[in-house]
Design an enzyme around this catalytic site. Structure first.
Site, PDB file in Angstrom:
ATOM      1  N   ASN A 188       0.770  -1.262   0.088  1.00  0.00           N
ATOM      2  CA  ASN A 188      -0.121   0.038  -0.069  1.00  0.00           C
ATOM      3  C   ASN A 188       0.988   1.321  -0.070  1.00  0.00           C
ATOM      4  O   ASN A 188       2.126   0.938  -0.058  1.00  0.00           O
ATOM      5  CB  ASN A 188      -0.978  -0.006   1.236  1.00  0.00           C
ATOM      6  N   ASP A 252     -15.624  -1.828   7.861  1.00  0.00           N
ATOM      7  CA  ASP A 252     -14.488  -2.427   8.405  1.00  0.00           C
ATOM      8  C   ASP A 252     -13.661  -2.655   7.523  1.00  0.00           C
ATOM      9  O   ASP A 252     -13.829  -3.503   6.354  1.00  0.00           O
ATOM     10  CB  ASP A 252     -14.908  -3.763   9.017  1.00  0.00           C
ATOM     11  N   THR A 254     -10.432  -4.060   7.533  1.00  0.00           N
ATOM     12  CA  THR A 254      -9.531  -4.774   8.110  1.00  0.00           C
ATOM     13  C   THR A 254      -9.050  -5.545   7.050  1.00  0.00           C
ATOM     14  O   THR A 254      -7.790  -6.064   6.627  1.00  0.00           O
ATOM     15  CB  THR A 254     -10.021  -5.796   9.202  1.00  0.00           C
ATOM     16  N   ALA A 255      -9.821  -6.384   6.105  1.00  0.00           N
ATOM     17  CA  ALA A 255      -9.374  -7.230   5.370  1.00  0.00           C
ATOM     18  C   ALA A 255      -9.396  -6.903   3.757  1.00  0.00           C
ATOM     19  O   ALA A 255      -9.223  -7.611   2.654  1.00  0.00           O
ATOM     20  CB  ALA A 255     -10.504  -8.424   5.232  1.00  0.00           C
ATOM     21  N   GLY A 257      -7.119  -5.225   2.024  1.00  0.00           N
ATOM     22  CA  GLY A 257      -5.894  -5.163   1.171  1.00  0.00           C
ATOM     23  C   GLY A 257      -5.697  -6.952   1.041  1.00  0.00           C
ATOM     24  O   GLY A 257      -5.105  -7.163  -0.146  1.00  0.00           O
TER      25      GLY A 257
END
Length: 310
Positions: A188, A252, A254-255, A257
């Site tokens: 990223n 959310d 969180t997942a 990437g």
């Protein structure tokens, strides 16, 4: 025909702590909710490859000799992921992650206890040579020892298997041998900046970061920039372009990437000729994932991703 993917990486149990904002030093805040879900960057990417991309997926990793490890293994099996090369570690507990999820923005801060993930060894890679050799792509991250990933990538290259490196969490420096054995690096913007010392803010700076990786021996780069999209550079196919993200309301992230990486590897051709189309597919899978709570529970199916292209 679906790709054969091998993921070398981490398995964690995620404890998601929902808060309105991050606390200040010395401040106590009440949580608005909490729950647990299977996670770990490696495991998330494996689930995304299998579920969102329909890939035939195998995993190389370690869990502890505990109920959490048993739970994570069973979770992977539900997505038809081969777990024969996940070693049960008798010295360390299964990895854990504590996710501070800001409910107002969907952004998160994560604390990770590596546990058994950090005991992944060179012997584990050698014992998994048979499945690596049969793969189309080997994918790894940095939640397991970097020397183990390096050995796996070097072996993969020696037998003609393509490699995808997600350099997360970021290191100050990636071993030259690892970069030379990497066919596609996918950081990223924060990770790209940490590795290249280029402040990644616009298209020109993304090109500069990609040029840094090319000089290190990696000719293809995808830099993901959250809700903005992803920048693609491929010297071989003369690709230098930005692919916009799909605009959604994030619950959310969180997942995000991990879903991107897994879905990308699942649909990517081994000659990288469809890199732009695969990135578009991965962007869509990621945009679906951020609309639900939890890491693996939020990862969409291939049918759900495909429905947005019809």
């Amino acid at each position: 025909m679906a790709n054969k993917i091998v993921i070398l990486g981490s398995l964690n149990l995620d404890s998601i702590l929902q808060i309105s904002r991050l606390p200040q030093p010395g401040e106590t805040l009440s949580m608005t909710g909490k729950n647990s879900a299977p996670g770990g960057k490696g495991a998330n990417q494996a689930v995304a490859a299998a579920r969102a991309g329909g890939a035939q997926t195998a995993f190389i990793g370690r869990v502890g000799q505990d109920e959490t490890g048993d739970f994570l293994l069973e979770t992977l099996k539900k997505d038809h992921i081969e777990t024969d090369h996940i070693v049960v570690d008798h010295q360390k507990d299964t990895g854990q992650a504590y996710i501070l999820l800001q409910t107002t923005t969907g952004q998160n801060s994560i604390l990770v206890y590596g546990g058994a993930n950090q005991n992944l060894s060179l012997n584990d890679v050698e014992n998994a040579h048979s499945i690596i050799k049969e793969a189309d792509f080997l994918i790894s991250q940095f939640e397991t020892p970097v020397e183990v990933t390096t050995a796996a990538f070097v072996y993969a290259h020696s037998v003609g298997v393509k490699t995808i490196l997600n350099p997360a969490p970021a290191l100050d420096q990636i071993p030259a041998q690892l970069l030379a054995a990497t066919d596609l690096i996918c950081p990223n913007e924060t990770e790209a900046q940490a590795l290249s010392n280029v402040s990644v803010t616009d298209l020109n700076s993304m090109r500069q970061a990609a040029a840094f990786f090319q000089k290190q021996g990696c000719s293809r780069t995808i830099i993901t920039v959250g809700a903005r999209g992803a920048y693609i550079y491929d010297n071989q196919h003369k690709i230098d372009q930005f692919v916009d993200a799909f605009k959604v309301k994030a619950v959310d992230t969180t997942a995000a990437g991990d879903t991107f990486i897994g879905a990308l590897g699942a649909v990517l051709k081994t000659d990288f000729s469809n890199l732009v189309a695969a990135t578009l597919y991965a962007n869509r899978a990621s945009s679906l994932a951020v609309q639900k709570l939890g890491a693996q529970p939020s990862i969409p199916t291939a049918a759900q991703v495909q429905s947005y292209f019809n």
